[in-house]
Each structure stands twice: as structure tokens, then as C-alpha cells.
Design a protein around this motif. Sequence first.
Motif, PDB file in Angstrom:
ATOM      1  N   LEU A   1     -15.248   2.019  -7.036  1.00 57.55           N
ATOM      2  CA  LEU A   1     -14.360   2.162  -5.884  1.00 57.55           C
ATOM      3  C   LEU A   1     -13.323   1.045  -5.859  1.00 57.55           C
ATOM      4  O   LEU A   1     -12.135   1.294  -5.599  1.00 57.55           O
ATOM      5  CB  LEU A   1     -15.171   2.158  -4.593  1.00 57.55           C
ATOM      6  N   ALA A   2     -13.754  -0.186  -6.137  1.00 59.07           N
ATOM      7  CA  ALA A   2     -12.826  -1.313  -6.128  1.00 59.07           C
ATOM      8  C   ALA A   2     -11.745  -1.136  -7.192  1.00 59.07           C
ATOM      9  O   ALA A   2     -10.564  -1.440  -6.958  1.00 59.07           O
ATOM     10  CB  ALA A   2     -13.583  -2.613  -6.351  1.00 59.07           C
ATOM     11  N   GLN A   3     -12.133  -0.635  -8.370  1.00 58.08           N
ATOM     12  CA  GLN A   3     -11.145  -0.371  -9.415  1.00 58.08           C
ATOM     13  C   GLN A   3     -10.122   0.654  -8.957  1.00 58.08           C
ATOM     14  O   GLN A   3      -8.917   0.493  -9.155  1.00 58.08           O
ATOM     15  CB  GLN A   3     -11.842   0.150 -10.673  1.00 58.08           C
TER      16      GLN A   3
ATOM     17  N   GLY B   1     -20.185  -0.499   6.277  1.00 58.64           N
ATOM     18  CA  GLY B   1     -20.247  -0.195   7.700  1.00 58.64           C
ATOM     19  C   GLY B   1     -19.008   0.444   8.288  1.00 58.64           C
ATOM     20  O   GLY B   1     -18.780   0.341   9.506  1.00 58.64           O
ATOM     21  N   TYR B   2     -18.206   1.121   7.476  1.00 58.97           N
ATOM     22  CA  TYR B   2     -16.967   1.698   8.004  1.00 58.97           C
ATOM     23  C   TYR B   2     -17.229   2.783   9.044  1.00 58.97           C
ATOM     24  O   TYR B   2     -16.631   2.793  10.113  1.00 58.97           O
ATOM     25  CB  TYR B   2     -16.124   2.275   6.859  1.00 58.97           C
TER      26      TYR B   2
ATOM     27  N   ALA C   1     -19.699   4.339   4.177  1.00 59.39           N
ATOM     28  CA  ALA C   1     -19.580   2.885   4.291  1.00 59.39           C
ATOM     29  C   ALA C   1     -18.164   2.374   4.094  1.00 59.39           C
ATOM     30  O   ALA C   1     -17.853   1.244   4.481  1.00 59.39           O
ATOM     31  CB  ALA C   1     -20.512   2.217   3.275  1.00 59.39           C
ATOM     32  N   PHE C   2     -17.279   3.193   3.493  1.00 58.43           N
ATOM     33  CA  PHE C   2     -15.940   2.723   3.144  1.00 58.43           C
ATOM     34  C   PHE C   2     -14.871   3.703   3.640  1.00 58.43           C
ATOM     35  O   PHE C   2     -15.077   4.921   3.642  1.00 58.43           O
ATOM     36  CB  PHE C   2     -15.805   2.558   1.624  1.00 58.43           C
ATOM     37  N   GLU C   3     -13.725   3.160   4.000  1.00 57.53           N
ATOM     38  CA  GLU C   3     -12.630   3.996   4.468  1.00 57.53           C
ATOM     39  C   GLU C   3     -12.124   4.926   3.369  1.00 57.53           C
ATOM     40  O   GLU C   3     -11.858   6.103   3.598  1.00 57.53           O
ATOM     41  CB  GLU C   3     -11.494   3.101   4.989  1.00 57.53           C
ATOM     42  N   ALA C   4     -11.997   4.412   2.152  1.00 54.10           N
ATOM     43  CA  ALA C   4     -11.427   5.197   1.057  1.00 54.10           C
ATOM     44  C   ALA C   4     -12.297   6.399   0.694  1.00 54.10           C
ATOM     45  O   ALA C   4     -11.780   7.478   0.386  1.00 54.10           O
ATOM     46  CB  ALA C   4     -11.224   4.314  -0.173  1.00 54.10           C
ATOM     47  N   THR C   5     -13.614   6.236   0.722  1.00 57.78           N
ATOM     48  CA  THR C   5     -14.510   7.335   0.381  1.00 57.78           C
ATOM     49  C   THR C   5     -14.706   8.301   1.541  1.00 57.78           C
ATOM     50  O   THR C   5     -15.257   9.390   1.358  1.00 57.78           O
ATOM     51  CB  THR C   5     -15.874   6.794  -0.066  1.00 57.78           C
TER      52      THR C   5
ATOM     53  N   VAL D   1      -5.536   4.766  -6.736  1.00 58.65           N
ATOM     54  CA  VAL D   1      -5.879   6.182  -6.898  1.00 58.65           C
ATOM     55  C   VAL D   1      -6.957   6.565  -5.885  1.00 58.65           C
ATOM     56  O   VAL D   1      -7.765   5.735  -5.453  1.00 58.65           O
ATOM     57  CB  VAL D   1      -6.362   6.499  -8.328  1.00 58.65           C
ATOM     58  N   GLU D   2      -6.980   7.843  -5.529  1.00 59.86           N
ATOM     59  CA  GLU D   2      -7.933   8.324  -4.538  1.00 59.86           C
ATOM     60  C   GLU D   2      -9.251   8.718  -5.189  1.00 59.86           C
ATOM     61  O   GLU D   2      -9.337   8.945  -6.403  1.00 59.86           O
ATOM     62  CB  GLU D   2      -7.339   9.496  -3.771  1.00 59.86           C
ATOM     63  N   VAL D   3     -10.275   8.823  -4.357  1.00 62.86           N
ATOM     64  CA  VAL D   3     -11.617   9.155  -4.834  1.00 62.86           C
ATOM     65  C   VAL D   3     -12.205  10.261  -3.971  1.00 62.86           C
ATOM     66  O   VAL D   3     -11.739  10.519  -2.856  1.00 62.86           O
ATOM     67  CB  VAL D   3     -12.547   7.921  -4.798  1.00 62.86           C
TER      68      VAL D   3
END
Length: 367
Positions: free
Chosen positions: A278-280, A124-125, A309-313, A286-288
Motif C-alpha cells: 500500500l505504501a508503494q 484505524g481509518y 484501516a486505511f483511507e486509500a483501501t 496509483v489506486e488499489v
Amino acid sequence: MKITKVEAIPFAIPYRKPLRFASGEVTEAAHVLVRVHTDDGLVGVAEAPPRPFTYGETQASIVAAVCGLFADLVIGLSPLEREQVRVRLGRTVGNPTAKAAIDMALWDLAGQSLGVSVTELLGGYGDRMRVAHMVGFAEPAEMVAEAGRVREQYGISTFKVKVGRRPIHLDVSACRALREAMPDAELYIDGNRGWTAAEAARALRAMTDLDLLFAEELCPADDVLGRRWLVGQSGIPMYADESVPTPGDVTRELLGGSATGVSIKTARTGFTGSHRVLAQCEGLGVEVVMGNQIDGQLGSLCSLAFGAAFEATSRQAGELSNFLDMADDLLTEPLEIRDGLLRVREAPGLGIDIDASKLAHYRTDRV
């Protein structure tokens, strides 16, 4: 709520023009629609795009795996028993996109049953993502024209440039032409394993001044020492894609020094596996990037649902526009890219409604 039936329907939709890259050429979207039915009358859907030159799967093998192997393993389970499903399907080696499609259909069912979107279930990001567009092999002027058209029509300003040709100056010239035409655009390159490590290093040196975001899969995954050497030579991040079809492969590539970033593709790891990947990546710092397996609108909607759904993605533009090259699609409500953005659908689950008449027209089993 229990699973009562699993379908795998092959279909084929032509592309307006062939998509060309180092590992192959695609002239039609010969994909598989996976539908999971429940005793409550709900139907979860997902798309499985076979890539025989990457994972060894074909349209026929996906249908056979889903109907002949996996359906019996999941019928009778609840769609919420996703970990049980993962373990059961994992007893069969390979078949990543067949497994991923079943997993995503289960998340679709869970969202529908709870009345919330898959994006909300996952994290839900946000509710949107910036879009990156893939530019395939062609003459430099043609590649520039395509990128310019996409930018003007859809507001997209991030481009994934396919490279990996020989001689390397073909791709260097194309990238240089794109940078000169769009000095403020975000550009990154994808070699689809087309070059040796030495060729890739030469190409990167020739493009040092082009301000590339990163380079993806420039040489083969089994060139272990060459890939590690290339990472040490490169002044930009090196992302793994085809070399990381499982979470275990992600660990190997990152800890072995063969990559410094990862392309996440829901088409090969579903939502459950993609979350693990993503968790790994977050744990290892590292970025994705959200990649694309030449998905249609259904597959792109799945990538969007996860990526938002996620900040990193959400940091980088996701590869969500390959469907623009298809002559048609199966959704009753087509995706719309506006101002370079795609928005998550607010409906429960994935918010997908398949056009029955289009499916009947494009399916290739003709039942």
C-alpha cells in the motif's frame, strides 16, 4: 509473551456451486486454518487458501511449510517481533499464503494482548467497507440473475465480472447484459491471465461504452511487452493481481508500465506485506482495491480488517463476499453483509471465534 506452538489444520467446505474463471475452477474451500499459541494462553488465527494454479501452493504444501519449516523459526519469539518473523520466513522462497497466515495470526495476537482491534493497530481509518461481489463464468442470463439476487439480498452494487474466455464475445455479451440489467452498478472485469494482449485489446474496444471501473490481469504476467502495449491501448485503469505477489513485483509492474493499479490481497501478503504494498502504491500515486483469494469468512474478515484501516483501501468496494457461495463456514458468529457493507468487529484482535464442532467436522486430517 512468547510463541509456544504453531498449528496448520487442513479443512474442506463445499461450495454450493462451482466457481469458474479463466485460470481454474473451485468446487470446495480446501483451506488451512493456522493457529499460533502463546505462553499467555492467547491464540491467534488466520486462514491460508491455496491456489496451485496461481502461486503453486497446495493444501498439503501449506501444512508442510507451516509445520515443517516455519513453526521452528518462530517458536520462542514474541508475536510483536513481526519483522524478525518476516526475515526468518523470507529465507524460504515462495509459500506466500503460508507466510501470510502466520503474519496475520501474529497481528491477531498483538491486538488481543493490547485489547484493541487489528484495524485500530494498522491505522484505524474506518470501521466498515463497501462490498464487491465476484460473478463467475456462466451464461449471460445466469450471471445477471446471480448479480440481481446478490444486489437484492445484500445491497451490493459493485460487481467483479470474470472474463478471459474464448471466443471473447462470450464475455462481452455477459458484461453487456449485466450493464443493461443494472445501469447504475459499478462493474469491473478480471481476466485471470486468460487472454493474449491482442484479445484483451479487442474485448476492451467492444466494451468501451460499458463504463467499466478498471480491468484486472487480462493477460499473463510474463508477456512483458504485451502488457505494456495493452496499458497504452486501454482507456481504463489496468490493475495487477497475480503478477504482484511480492512488493518487488509491485515495483516492477508499476515502474515498467505494465499496470496502473494494484489488487492487494492479505491472503498472499499478510498485514505486514500488504502495508508495504500500500505504501508503494501511495508513493507512486496509483489506486488499489482489496482483492479476494476466494477466501472463507475468516479470510474475508482479515481483508476487511486491513481495508478499513486505511483511507486509500477504503475508497473502492472490497472483494469481501466470496464466502456467500460456501455451504458453511468455521466462525461461531457469521459475517453479515447489510446494505452492501461489512463492519469491522469491535473485539480485540480480529474478533474471531472458531466453532470447534464445525472444525472437527470439516478438518481433513481427522485427528
